[in-house]
Design an enzyme around this catalytic site. Structure first.
Site, PDB file in Angstrom:
ATOM      1  N   ASN A 196       7.720  -3.934   3.409  1.00  0.00           N
ATOM      2  CA  ASN A 196       6.431  -3.646   3.537  1.00  0.00           C
ATOM      3  C   ASN A 196       5.801  -4.062   4.941  1.00  0.00           C
ATOM      4  O   ASN A 196       5.116  -3.195   5.552  1.00  0.00           O
ATOM      5  CB  ASN A 196       5.766  -4.623   2.433  1.00  0.00           C
ATOM      6  CG  ASN A 196       4.281  -4.260   2.672  1.00  0.00           C
ATOM      7  OD1 ASN A 196       3.661  -3.555   2.590  1.00  0.00           O
ATOM      8  ND2 ASN A 196       3.523  -5.455   2.487  1.00  0.00           N
TER       9      ASN A 196
ATOM     10  N   HIS B 227       0.945  -1.041   0.053  1.00  0.00           N
ATOM     11  CA  HIS B 227      -0.096  -0.012   0.113  1.00  0.00           C
ATOM     12  C   HIS B 227       0.787   1.237   0.002  1.00  0.00           C
ATOM     13  O   HIS B 227       1.753   1.171   0.645  1.00  0.00           O
ATOM     14  CB  HIS B 227      -0.997  -0.286   1.313  1.00  0.00           C
ATOM     15  CG  HIS B 227      -2.080  -0.889   1.167  1.00  0.00           C
ATOM     16  ND1 HIS B 227      -2.035  -2.002   1.425  1.00  0.00           N
ATOM     17  CD2 HIS B 227      -3.510  -0.714   0.976  1.00  0.00           C
ATOM     18  CE1 HIS B 227      -3.275  -2.660   1.247  1.00  0.00           C
ATOM     19  NE2 HIS B 227      -4.043  -1.610   1.161  1.00  0.00           N
TER      20      HIS B 227
END
Length: 288
Positions: free
Chosen positions: A172, A141
């Site tokens: 991440n 994201h």
């Protein structure tokens, strides 16, 4: 004679009536009218009163949006919780920007059952879930799901692939995630912050994944602006690979991030403020 008297009386009455209309027109309240500056912003309500607070909010809502790009494909996508500049060549966002308030750092919205999904607002070929299958990259994201718990729609949209980049799993789930948590902490502490992040693509040929050839970034950037009290800003650059380092190791000035990415961040700030805060990179001011 009597006829002339009535005629004069009617003319006088008409003049008075017209004067009254002109006076009323001159005192009509102005509606709207927001000036394009932060300090001098004014908005007139229907009652004629100046509502500076709401007008400043209207202008401030655009503080996170970078300047338009030149020589790079850009499709602007306005979402409930963020704005995307999408690049049809890389199948990635150029940048993702959002205004994170204290109220938006928590909520009841849950991760969707079938979370990641194609963004049908962009033309094919576009990134799909299959592109990431067996790629050894996470679906990372840019605007995190954790910043969108305040709205079911915002949460759903955070899983669109136009908000996602191929990201090294350790980044991440590690240092990038830690910075996302830090941004939420700042939003709670200061009331709100403005955030822009996205991929860094160095010159040369890029690795791609999947049938749709989604580009794998060499690094990622994030810049954060706080307007509470004395305005301040800070930038970060993360290499897209393994690493477990202190947050301070990633700190850059916003000016440095602009030189690396070619983007112009926070262009709506007055020049005197923009130049000062973008040249500094004092991690201690941010508790890092």
């Amino acid at each position: 004679m009597l006829h002339r008297f009535y005629k004069s009386l009617l003319m006088a009455f008409a003049v008075c009536l017209m004067s009254g209309c002109m006076a009323n027109s001159a005192h009509k309240p102005l509606i709207g009218g927001i000036k394009d500056s932060v300090d001098g912003t004014e908005e007139r309500s229907q009652s004629g009163q100046t509502d500076k607070k709401s007008a400043k909010a209207a202008v401030a809502d655009a503080l996170e949006i970078p300047a338009p790009l030149k020589g790079i494909p850009e499709q602007m996508l306005k979402r409930t919780g963020y704005t995307v500049s999408y690049n049809s060549e890389t199948k990635l966002p150029n940048w993702v920007a959002w205004h994170l308030t204290a109220a938006h750092t928590d909520g009841q919205a849950k991760r969707p059952r079938k979370a990641f999904h194609e963004d049908e607002d962009v033309e094919e070929p576009r990134a799909t879930d299959w592109d990431y299958y067996n790629s050894r990259y996470d679906r990372g994201h840019m605007c995190p799901a954790g910043d969108n718990k305040w709205s079911e729609e915002a949460m759903m949209q955070s899983f669109l692939f136009t908000n996602i980049c191929p990201q090294a799993p350790s980044l991440n789930r590690g240092d990038w995630n830690e910075m996302e948590n830090m941004c939420r902490k700042w939003a709670k502490e200061y009331g709100d912050v403005y955030i822009v992040c996205g991929p860094v693509l160095y010159k040369g040929k890029h690795k791609t994944i999947g049938k749709n050839k989604v580009v794998v970034p060499e690094a990622f950037f994030k810049v954060v602006l706080c307007m509470k009290g004395e305005p301040k800003a800070i930038g970060f650059i993360y290499k897209n690979g393994d690493g477990n380092r202190p947050k301070g190791d990633y700190v850059n000035s916003v000016d440095q991030v602009e030189r690396i990415t070619g983007f112009d961040f926070f262009p709506k700030l007055p020049d005197s403020i923009e130049k000062r805060i973008e040249a500094a990179a004092d991690a201690s001011e941010w508790g890092i």
